[in-house]
Design a protein around this motif. Structure first.
Motif, PDB file in Angstrom:
ATOM      1  N   GLY A 105       5.804   7.190 -11.860  1.00 52.12           N
ATOM      2  CA  GLY A 105       5.538   6.686 -10.785  1.00 52.12           C
ATOM      3  C   GLY A 105       6.501   5.509 -10.288  1.00 52.12           C
ATOM      4  O   GLY A 105       7.352   4.877 -10.770  1.00 52.12           O
ATOM      5  N   TRP A 106       6.156   4.358  -8.899  1.00 55.83           N
ATOM      6  CA  TRP A 106       6.787   3.525  -8.350  1.00 55.83           C
ATOM      7  C   TRP A 106       6.444   2.615  -8.030  1.00 55.83           C
ATOM      8  O   TRP A 106       5.722   2.494  -7.606  1.00 55.83           O
ATOM      9  CB  TRP A 106       7.291   4.649  -6.750  1.00 55.83           C
ATOM     10  N   TYR A 107       6.956   1.913  -8.826  1.00 53.20           N
ATOM     11  CA  TYR A 107       5.740   0.242  -7.772  1.00 53.20           C
ATOM     12  C   TYR A 107       7.564  -0.469  -6.726  1.00 53.20           C
ATOM     13  O   TYR A 107       8.438  -0.079  -7.154  1.00 53.20           O
ATOM     14  CB  TYR A 107       6.493  -1.397  -9.207  1.00 53.20           C
ATOM     15  N   ARG A 108       6.741  -1.583  -6.355  1.00 51.40           N
ATOM     16  CA  ARG A 108       7.571  -2.928  -5.557  1.00 51.40           C
ATOM     17  C   ARG A 108       7.261  -3.965  -5.814  1.00 51.40           C
ATOM     18  O   ARG A 108       5.898  -3.819  -6.242  1.00 51.40           O
ATOM     19  CB  ARG A 108       7.717  -2.061  -4.221  1.00 51.40           C
ATOM     20  N   GLN A 109       8.142  -4.794  -6.048  1.00 47.80           N
ATOM     21  CA  GLN A 109       8.102  -6.259  -6.161  1.00 47.80           C
ATOM     22  C   GLN A 109       9.015  -7.200  -5.096  1.00 47.80           C
ATOM     23  O   GLN A 109      10.342  -6.655  -5.214  1.00 47.80           O
ATOM     24  CB  GLN A 109       8.450  -6.585  -7.286  1.00 47.80           C
ATOM     25  N   ALA A 110       8.698  -7.619  -4.066  1.00 50.11           N
ATOM     26  CA  ALA A 110       8.716  -8.725  -3.252  1.00 50.11           C
ATOM     27  C   ALA A 110       9.243 -10.246  -3.832  1.00 50.11           C
ATOM     28  O   ALA A 110       8.397 -10.140  -4.252  1.00 50.11           O
ATOM     29  CB  ALA A 110       8.437  -8.247  -1.637  1.00 50.11           C
ATOM     30  N   PRO A 111       9.782 -11.114  -2.734  1.00 47.54           N
ATOM     31  CA  PRO A 111      10.141 -11.639  -3.275  1.00 47.54           C
ATOM     32  C   PRO A 111       8.999 -12.951  -3.513  1.00 47.54           C
ATOM     33  O   PRO A 111       7.753 -12.925  -1.876  1.00 47.54           O
ATOM     34  CB  PRO A 111      11.168 -12.439  -2.025  1.00 47.54           C
ATOM     35  N   GLY A 112       9.047 -13.847  -4.093  1.00 45.67           N
ATOM     36  CA  GLY A 112       7.257 -14.674  -4.288  1.00 45.67           C
ATOM     37  C   GLY A 112       6.133 -13.324  -4.393  1.00 45.67           C
ATOM     38  O   GLY A 112       5.180 -14.402  -4.102  1.00 45.67           O
ATOM     39  N   LYS A 113       5.389 -12.199  -4.445  1.00 49.17           N
ATOM     40  CA  LYS A 113       4.872 -11.168  -4.852  1.00 49.17           C
ATOM     41  C   LYS A 113       4.713 -10.912  -5.979  1.00 49.17           C
ATOM     42  O   LYS A 113       5.579 -11.137  -6.913  1.00 49.17           O
ATOM     43  CB  LYS A 113       5.208 -10.668  -3.974  1.00 49.17           C
ATOM     44  N   GLU A 114       3.464 -10.231  -6.452  1.00 53.24           N
ATOM     45  CA  GLU A 114       3.259 -10.208  -7.333  1.00 53.24           C
ATOM     46  C   GLU A 114       4.227  -8.159  -7.469  1.00 53.24           C
ATOM     47  O   GLU A 114       4.046  -7.579  -6.153  1.00 53.24           O
ATOM     48  CB  GLU A 114       1.791  -9.336  -8.257  1.00 53.24           C
ATOM     49  N   ARG A 115       4.586  -7.558  -8.705  1.00 54.18           N
ATOM     50  CA  ARG A 115       4.344  -6.011  -8.617  1.00 54.18           C
ATOM     51  C   ARG A 115       3.385  -5.302  -7.922  1.00 54.18           C
ATOM     52  O   ARG A 115       2.044  -5.274  -8.774  1.00 54.18           O
ATOM     53  CB  ARG A 115       5.057  -5.400  -9.596  1.00 54.18           C
ATOM     54  N   GLU A 116       4.261  -4.512  -7.563  1.00 56.29           N
ATOM     55  CA  GLU A 116       2.201  -3.909  -7.326  1.00 56.29           C
ATOM     56  C   GLU A 116       3.172  -2.208  -7.264  1.00 56.29           C
ATOM     57  O   GLU A 116       3.808  -1.727  -7.067  1.00 56.29           O
ATOM     58  CB  GLU A 116       1.959  -3.651  -5.257  1.00 56.29           C
ATOM     59  N   THR A 146      10.958  -3.459   2.156  1.00 52.59           N
ATOM     60  CA  THR A 146      11.645  -4.367   1.601  1.00 52.59           C
ATOM     61  C   THR A 146      10.994  -4.827   0.325  1.00 52.59           C
ATOM     62  O   THR A 146      10.083  -5.321   0.443  1.00 52.59           O
ATOM     63  CB  THR A 146      12.350  -5.138   2.306  1.00 52.59           C
ATOM     64  N   ALA A 147      11.857  -5.116  -0.341  1.00 55.52           N
ATOM     65  CA  ALA A 147      11.558  -5.546  -2.264  1.00 55.52           C
ATOM     66  C   ALA A 147      13.033  -4.444  -2.537  1.00 55.52           C
ATOM     67  O   ALA A 147      13.095  -3.338  -2.892  1.00 55.52           O
ATOM     68  CB  ALA A 147      10.069  -4.879  -2.249  1.00 55.52           C
ATOM     69  N   VAL A 148      12.395  -5.228  -3.958  1.00 55.00           N
ATOM     70  CA  VAL A 148      13.106  -4.151  -5.102  1.00 55.00           C
ATOM     71  C   VAL A 148      11.663  -3.194  -5.379  1.00 55.00           C
ATOM     72  O   VAL A 148      10.708  -3.258  -6.135  1.00 55.00           O
ATOM     73  CB  VAL A 148      13.042  -5.182  -6.158  1.00 55.00           C
ATOM     74  N   TYR A 149      12.486  -2.016  -6.317  1.00 58.75           N
ATOM     75  CA  TYR A 149      12.019  -0.438  -5.975  1.00 58.75           C
ATOM     76  C   TYR A 149      12.287  -0.117  -7.754  1.00 58.75           C
ATOM     77  O   TYR A 149      13.380  -0.353  -7.865  1.00 58.75           O
ATOM     78  CB  TYR A 149      12.140   0.296  -5.522  1.00 58.75           C
ATOM     79  N   TYR A 150      10.974   0.302  -8.277  1.00 60.25           N
ATOM     80  CA  TYR A 150      11.112   0.309  -9.770  1.00 60.25           C
ATOM     81  C   TYR A 150      10.619   1.629  -9.893  1.00 60.25           C
ATOM     82  O   TYR A 150       9.212   1.582 -10.096  1.00 60.25           O
ATOM     83  CB  TYR A 150      10.580  -1.066 -10.890  1.00 60.25           C
ATOM     84  N   CYS A 151      10.628   2.346 -11.281  1.00 64.03           N
ATOM     85  CA  CYS A 151      10.302   3.432 -11.360  1.00 64.03           C
ATOM     86  C   CYS A 151       9.878   3.567 -12.671  1.00 64.03           C
ATOM     87  O   CYS A 151      10.426   2.222 -13.581  1.00 64.03           O
ATOM     88  CB  CYS A 151      11.409   4.804 -11.193  1.00 64.03           C
ATOM     89  N   ASN A 152       8.434   3.562 -13.117  1.00 66.67           N
ATOM     90  CA  ASN A 152       7.632   3.923 -14.223  1.00 66.67           C
ATOM     91  C   ASN A 152       7.780   4.975 -15.054  1.00 66.67           C
ATOM     92  O   ASN A 152       6.654   5.907 -13.462  1.00 66.67           O
ATOM     93  CB  ASN A 152       6.355   2.960 -14.351  1.00 66.67           C
ATOM     94  N   ILE A 153       8.076   5.503 -16.470  1.00 59.29           N
ATOM     95  CA  ILE A 153       7.306   6.798 -17.030  1.00 59.29           C
ATOM     96  C   ILE A 153       7.378   6.323 -18.570  1.00 59.29           C
ATOM     97  O   ILE A 153       7.522   5.820 -18.893  1.00 59.29           O
ATOM     98  CB  ILE A 153       9.275   7.594 -16.546  1.00 59.29           C
ATOM     99  N   GLY A 154       6.004   7.202 -17.854  1.00 54.40           N
ATOM    100  CA  GLY A 154       5.182   7.118 -19.642  1.00 54.40           C
ATOM    101  C   GLY A 154       4.894   8.851 -20.001  1.00 54.40           C
ATOM    102  O   GLY A 154       4.882   9.325 -19.700  1.00 54.40           O
ATOM    103  N   GLY A 155       5.024   8.337 -21.695  1.00 45.77           N
ATOM    104  CA  GLY A 155       4.580   9.960 -21.485  1.00 45.77           C
ATOM    105  C   GLY A 155       5.139   9.530 -23.309  1.00 45.77           C
ATOM    106  O   GLY A 155       4.841   9.078 -23.872  1.00 45.77           O
TER     107      GLY A 155
END
Length: 127
Positions: A35-46, A90-99
């Motif tokens: 999955g991909w998540y993002r976090q903008a300044p002052g906001k929670e990661r979504e 606009t945000a920092v985008y993070y990938c997340n992988i589980g397995g």
């Protein structure tokens, strides 16, 4: 251990496109969800989007019709194609992988669950 390396972020004008990539490496036995998540300044990661090992996808309402998530299971890579970008993307985008990963314990290979995060990549959309 499992490592994730992201690439593809940058600066783009509103209405433009970017493609993010996230490559997983290490002692991977199998990958379930990506999955991909993002976090903008002052906001929670979504959550932005996710894809299962069966190919089922899920998108946040705010990206439906604009973003597409896909995966290359053979290479353990997940992509996020972003189109019609808006300044609010606009945000920092993070990938997340589980397995499941492998680890040698007492000379025996065991399988352990894992979830890993990428280092994050900045996406900036100018108006």
């Amino acid at each position: 251990q499992v490592q994730l390396v992201e690439s593809g972020g940058g600066l783009v004008q509103a209405g433009g496109s970017l493609r993010l990539s996230c490559a997983a490496s290490g002692s991977i036995f199998s990958i379930n969800a990506m999955g991909w998540y993002r976090q903008a300044p002052g906001k929670e990661r979504e959550l932005v989007a996710s894809i299962t090992n069966g190919g089922a996808t899920n998108y946040a309402d705010f990206v439906k019709g604009r973003f597409t998530i896909s995966r290359d299971s053979a290479k353990n890579i997940v992509y996020l194609q972003m189109s019609s970008l808006k300044p609010e993307d606009t945000a920092v985008y993070y990938c997340n992988i589980g397995g499941m990963r492998t680890r040698e314990i007492m000379r025996t290979q065991v399988r352990l669950p894992f979830t890993s995060w990428g280092q994050g990549t900045q996406v900036t959309v100018s108006s």
